[in-house]
Design a protein around this motif. Structure first.
Motif, PDB file in Angstrom:
ATOM      1  N   SER A  51       2.326   3.122  -6.893  1.00  0.00           N
ATOM      2  CA  SER A  51       1.731   1.838  -6.499  1.00  0.00           C
ATOM      3  C   SER A  51       2.747   1.105  -5.638  1.00  0.00           C
ATOM      4  O   SER A  51       3.955   1.327  -5.758  1.00  0.00           O
ATOM      5  N   LEU A  52       2.258   0.231  -4.792  1.00  0.00           N
ATOM      6  CA  LEU A  52       3.169  -0.538  -3.938  1.00  0.00           C
ATOM      7  C   LEU A  52       4.084  -1.424  -4.766  1.00  0.00           C
ATOM      8  O   LEU A  52       5.266  -1.587  -4.455  1.00  0.00           O
ATOM      9  N   LYS A  53       3.543  -2.017  -5.829  1.00  0.00           N
ATOM     10  CA  LYS A  53       4.349  -2.924  -6.654  1.00  0.00           C
ATOM     11  C   LYS A  53       5.504  -2.190  -7.332  1.00  0.00           C
ATOM     12  O   LYS A  53       6.632  -2.686  -7.382  1.00  0.00           O
ATOM     13  N   GLU A  54       5.214  -1.004  -7.836  1.00  0.00           N
ATOM     14  CA  GLU A  54       6.268  -0.231  -8.495  1.00  0.00           C
ATOM     15  C   GLU A  54       7.337   0.194  -7.488  1.00  0.00           C
ATOM     16  O   GLU A  54       8.539   0.106  -7.763  1.00  0.00           O
ATOM     17  N   GLU A  55       6.896   0.658  -6.315  1.00  0.00           N
ATOM     18  CA  GLU A  55       7.848   1.065  -5.282  1.00  0.00           C
ATOM     19  C   GLU A  55       8.674  -0.120  -4.793  1.00  0.00           C
ATOM     20  O   GLU A  55       9.883  -0.012  -4.579  1.00  0.00           O
ATOM     21  N   ALA A  56       8.041  -1.288  -4.643  1.00  0.00           N
ATOM     22  CA  ALA A  56       8.756  -2.476  -4.173  1.00  0.00           C
ATOM     23  C   ALA A  56       9.860  -2.869  -5.141  1.00  0.00           C
ATOM     24  O   ALA A  56      10.969  -3.225  -4.722  1.00  0.00           O
ATOM     25  N   ARG A  57       9.589  -2.786  -6.428  1.00  0.00           N
ATOM     26  CA  ARG A  57      10.602  -3.157  -7.427  1.00  0.00           C
ATOM     27  C   ARG A  57      11.745  -2.149  -7.478  1.00  0.00           C
ATOM     28  O   ARG A  57      12.864  -2.507  -7.836  1.00  0.00           O
ATOM     29  N   GLU A  58      11.469  -0.895  -7.129  1.00  0.00           N
ATOM     30  CA  GLU A  58      12.543   0.099  -7.095  1.00  0.00           C
ATOM     31  C   GLU A  58      13.454  -0.114  -5.890  1.00  0.00           C
ATOM     32  O   GLU A  58      14.671   0.005  -5.981  1.00  0.00           O
ATOM     33  N   VAL A  59      12.836  -0.421  -4.742  1.00  0.00           N
ATOM     34  CA  VAL A  59      13.615  -0.608  -3.508  1.00  0.00           C
ATOM     35  C   VAL A  59      14.349  -1.945  -3.526  1.00  0.00           C
ATOM     36  O   VAL A  59      15.499  -2.041  -3.094  1.00  0.00           O
ATOM     37  N   PHE A  60      13.682  -2.984  -4.030  1.00  0.00           N
ATOM     38  CA  PHE A  60      14.277  -4.328  -4.105  1.00  0.00           C
ATOM     39  C   PHE A  60      14.255  -4.791  -5.553  1.00  0.00           C
ATOM     40  O   PHE A  60      13.306  -5.456  -5.992  1.00  0.00           O
ATOM     41  N   PRO A  61      15.290  -4.435  -6.340  1.00  0.00           N
ATOM     42  CA  PRO A  61      15.296  -4.765  -7.772  1.00  0.00           C
ATOM     43  C   PRO A  61      15.105  -6.254  -8.073  1.00  0.00           C
ATOM     44  O   PRO A  61      14.558  -6.601  -9.128  1.00  0.00           O
ATOM     45  N   PHE A  62      15.513  -7.149  -7.150  1.00  0.00           N
ATOM     46  CA  PHE A  62      15.368  -8.577  -7.420  1.00  0.00           C
ATOM     47  C   PHE A  62      13.894  -8.974  -7.544  1.00  0.00           C
ATOM     48  O   PHE A  62      13.570 -10.023  -8.125  1.00  0.00           O
TER      49      PHE A  62
ATOM     50  N   ASP B 191      -3.041  -4.041  -4.147  1.00  0.00           N
ATOM     51  CA  ASP B 191      -2.118  -2.957  -4.435  1.00  0.00           C
ATOM     52  C   ASP B 191      -2.884  -1.644  -4.317  1.00  0.00           C
ATOM     53  O   ASP B 191      -4.116  -1.635  -4.247  1.00  0.00           O
ATOM     54  N   PHE B 192      -2.151  -0.551  -4.268  1.00  0.00           N
ATOM     55  CA  PHE B 192      -2.775   0.767  -4.248  1.00  0.00           C
ATOM     56  C   PHE B 192      -2.343   1.513  -5.498  1.00  0.00           C
ATOM     57  O   PHE B 192      -1.160   1.828  -5.665  1.00  0.00           O
ATOM     58  N   ASP B 193      -3.274   1.764  -6.385  1.00  0.00           N
ATOM     59  CA  ASP B 193      -2.989   2.492  -7.619  1.00  0.00           C
ATOM     60  C   ASP B 193      -3.308   3.962  -7.372  1.00  0.00           C
ATOM     61  O   ASP B 193      -4.422   4.432  -7.626  1.00  0.00           O
ATOM     62  N   THR B 194      -2.331   4.688  -6.860  1.00  0.00           N
ATOM     63  CA  THR B 194      -2.559   6.079  -6.470  1.00  0.00           C
ATOM     64  C   THR B 194      -2.844   6.963  -7.672  1.00  0.00           C
ATOM     65  O   THR B 194      -3.640   7.909  -7.584  1.00  0.00           O
ATOM     66  N   ILE B 195      -2.219   6.666  -8.804  1.00  0.00           N
ATOM     67  CA  ILE B 195      -2.471   7.460 -10.012  1.00  0.00           C
ATOM     68  C   ILE B 195      -3.930   7.355 -10.426  1.00  0.00           C
ATOM     69  O   ILE B 195      -4.588   8.359 -10.742  1.00  0.00           O
ATOM     70  N   ALA B 196      -4.474   6.132 -10.418  1.00  0.00           N
ATOM     71  CA  ALA B 196      -5.882   5.944 -10.771  1.00  0.00           C
ATOM     72  C   ALA B 196      -6.788   6.640  -9.762  1.00  0.00           C
ATOM     73  O   ALA B 196      -7.809   7.237 -10.128  1.00  0.00           O
ATOM     74  N   SER B 197      -6.417   6.582  -8.485  1.00  0.00           N
ATOM     75  CA  SER B 197      -7.246   7.186  -7.444  1.00  0.00           C
ATOM     76  C   SER B 197      -7.338   8.696  -7.596  1.00  0.00           C
ATOM     77  O   SER B 197      -8.440   9.271  -7.570  1.00  0.00           O
ATOM     78  N   VAL B 198      -6.198   9.375  -7.764  1.00  0.00           N
ATOM     79  CA  VAL B 198      -6.237  10.838  -7.835  1.00  0.00           C
ATOM     80  C   VAL B 198      -6.939  11.320  -9.102  1.00  0.00           C
ATOM     81  O   VAL B 198      -7.468  12.436  -9.145  1.00  0.00           O
ATOM     82  N   GLY B 199      -6.971  10.464 -10.128  1.00  0.00           N
ATOM     83  CA  GLY B 199      -7.673  10.833 -11.349  1.00  0.00           C
ATOM     84  C   GLY B 199      -9.173  10.904 -11.177  1.00  0.00           C
ATOM     85  O   GLY B 199      -9.884  11.486 -12.013  1.00  0.00           O
ATOM     86  N   LYS B 200      -9.676  10.323 -10.089  1.00  0.00           N
ATOM     87  CA  LYS B 200     -11.129  10.319  -9.820  1.00  0.00           C
ATOM     88  C   LYS B 200     -11.545  11.374  -8.800  1.00  0.00           C
ATOM     89  O   LYS B 200     -12.732  11.619  -8.620  1.00  0.00           O
TER      90      LYS B 200
END
Length: 291
Positions: free
Chosen positions: A196-207, A220-229
Motif C-alpha cells: 500500500s502507498l501508506k505502508e511504503e511511505a512510512r518505510e521511506v519516510f519514518p517520520f 490508497d492502493f491496497d495491493t494485497i486486497a486487490s490480488v486476493g480478488k
C-alpha cells in the motif's frame, strides 16, 4: 505579617504564572500548526508533486520504437483533463502500461521497450501532469487516469477487455492491481510492487509514522486486497535488494494472491528490472502463454 508576606508573594507570582501559561499555549499551538502543516493529507501539493510524483513535461514524444510505429491518441479523464498516450497496434492481446512516478512516456518506453518485441498490442499513457497530459497528479487522480485509459483501450480502440494485460511498474502497480481486480482482464504483471502507498511511505519516510492514516492520504492502493480478488494469471518481479521498495512487499502480495501466479525474485540491487534480459524473457513468455 505572615499573611501580608504570603499575599505579596502570590501577587508577584501571578504575572509570571500568567505569562508562563501563555508561552506554553503559544508553543503548543505552534507545534500543532507545524504538525498539521506537514501532514500529507493537508499539504498535498508538496507531497504529490515533490515527493510522491516526479512528473516531467515534454513537447515531443517519439512515435517509433523497436521498429514499430505508434498511433498518438488523446482521451479525457472524469475530471475533464486531456490525457496523452501512444498505441502500438498488434495482435489481440494488448499490454496496458501503468508507469512509475518519474518522467513521461519517453522515459518509460525506453525502459520497457522489450514489451514491443512480441506481436501483442501495447498502450502506454501519461498520468495527469506528465508529458503532454493536462492537469496535476494526485493519488486519487492516477486511479481515475488508469481507469480512463482502460476505458479508451477497450472502447475507442476496440480491444476485448479479456485480452488486456495490465503491466504496472513501481508506483503504477497500485492502479494496475486495482483495475485487474475490478474488471475482466487476461493477466496482471507487477514489477517492484508495494502493499500500500501508506505502508511504503512510512518505510521511506519514518517520520510519517506520527500521522494516522486519515492524515496521510485520502486515497490508497491496497495491493494485497486487490490480488486476493484476481483470478487471472499473475506475474510478480522484484529485486531481492531493491533499495526503493523492499521485497517484503512482494513476498506478502504473492502470498495473498490466488493461483495461477509466478514470482521472479531477482538477485539484484536495482529497483528497475525491465532492462534485465532474463526478466524480459520470462515476462514475454508469460504474455505469450495468455493467448
Amino acid at each position: 505579617m505572615k499573611l501580608e508576606m504570603a499575599s505579596l508573594k502570590s501577587s508577584a507570582a501571578g504575572p509570571w504564572l500568567y505569562y508562563g501559561r501563555l508561552i506554553i499555549f503559544f508553543i503548543a499551538s505552534f507545534l500543532v500548526v507545524l504538525y498539521l502543516t506537514f501532514a500529507p493529507a493537508i499539504n498535498r501539493d508538496f507531497y504529490n508533486v515533490r515527493v510522491l510524483f516526479k512528473p516531467v513535461r515534454c513537447q515531443f514524444v517519439a512515435h517509433q520504437w523497436c521498429g514499430r510505429q505508434a498511433r498518438e491518441v488523446y482521451f479525457g479523464n472524469s475530471r475533464g483533463e486531456r490525457l496523452h498516450g501512444l498505441y502500438f497496434p498488434g495482435e489481440s492481446t494488448a499490454v496496458l502500461v501503468h508507469h512509475g512516478q518519474y518522467g513521461n512516456i519517453n522515459d518509460h518506453l525506453a525502459l520497457c521497450e522489450f514489451l514491443l518485441r512480441g506481436r501483442n498490442s501495447l498502450f502506454i499513457y501519461d498520468y495527469a501532469g506528465f508529458g503532454l497530459s493536462e492537469g496535476t497528479p494526485t493519488v486519487s487522480g492516477i486511479m481515475d487516469d488508469a481507469g480512463s485509459a482502460c476505458d479508451f483501450l477497450t472502447g475507442k480502440l476496440g480491444v476485448d477487455p479479456e485480452r488486456v494485460v495490465h503491466f504496472g511498474a513501481s508506483l503504477g502497480t497500485g492502479p494496475a492491481a486495482q483495475l485487474a481486480a475490478e474488471r475482466p482482464c487476461a493477466g496482471l504483471i507487477l514489477f517492484s510492487p508495494y502493499t500500500s502507498l501508506k505502508e511504503e511511505a512510512r518505510e521511506v519516510f519514518p517520520f510519517l509514522s506520527i500521522y494516522p492514516d486519515f492524515l496521510l492520504t485520502a486515497s490508497d492502493f491496497d495491493t494485497i486486497a486487490s490480488v486476493g480478488k484476481i483470478e487471472a494469471p499473475l506475474l510478480i518481479a522484484h529485486g531481492i535488494h531493491d533499495p526503493c521498495i523492499s521485497i517484503r512487499h512482494s513476498d506478502r502480495i504473492y502470498a495473498a494472491a490466488r493461483e495461477p501466479k509466478t514470482y521472479l525474485r531477482v538477485d539484484t540491487g536495482e529497483h528497475c528490472l525491465t532492462l534485465i534480459e532474463s526478466v524480459q524473457s520470462r515476462t514475454l513468455q508469460f504474455i505469450r502463454a495468455l493467448r
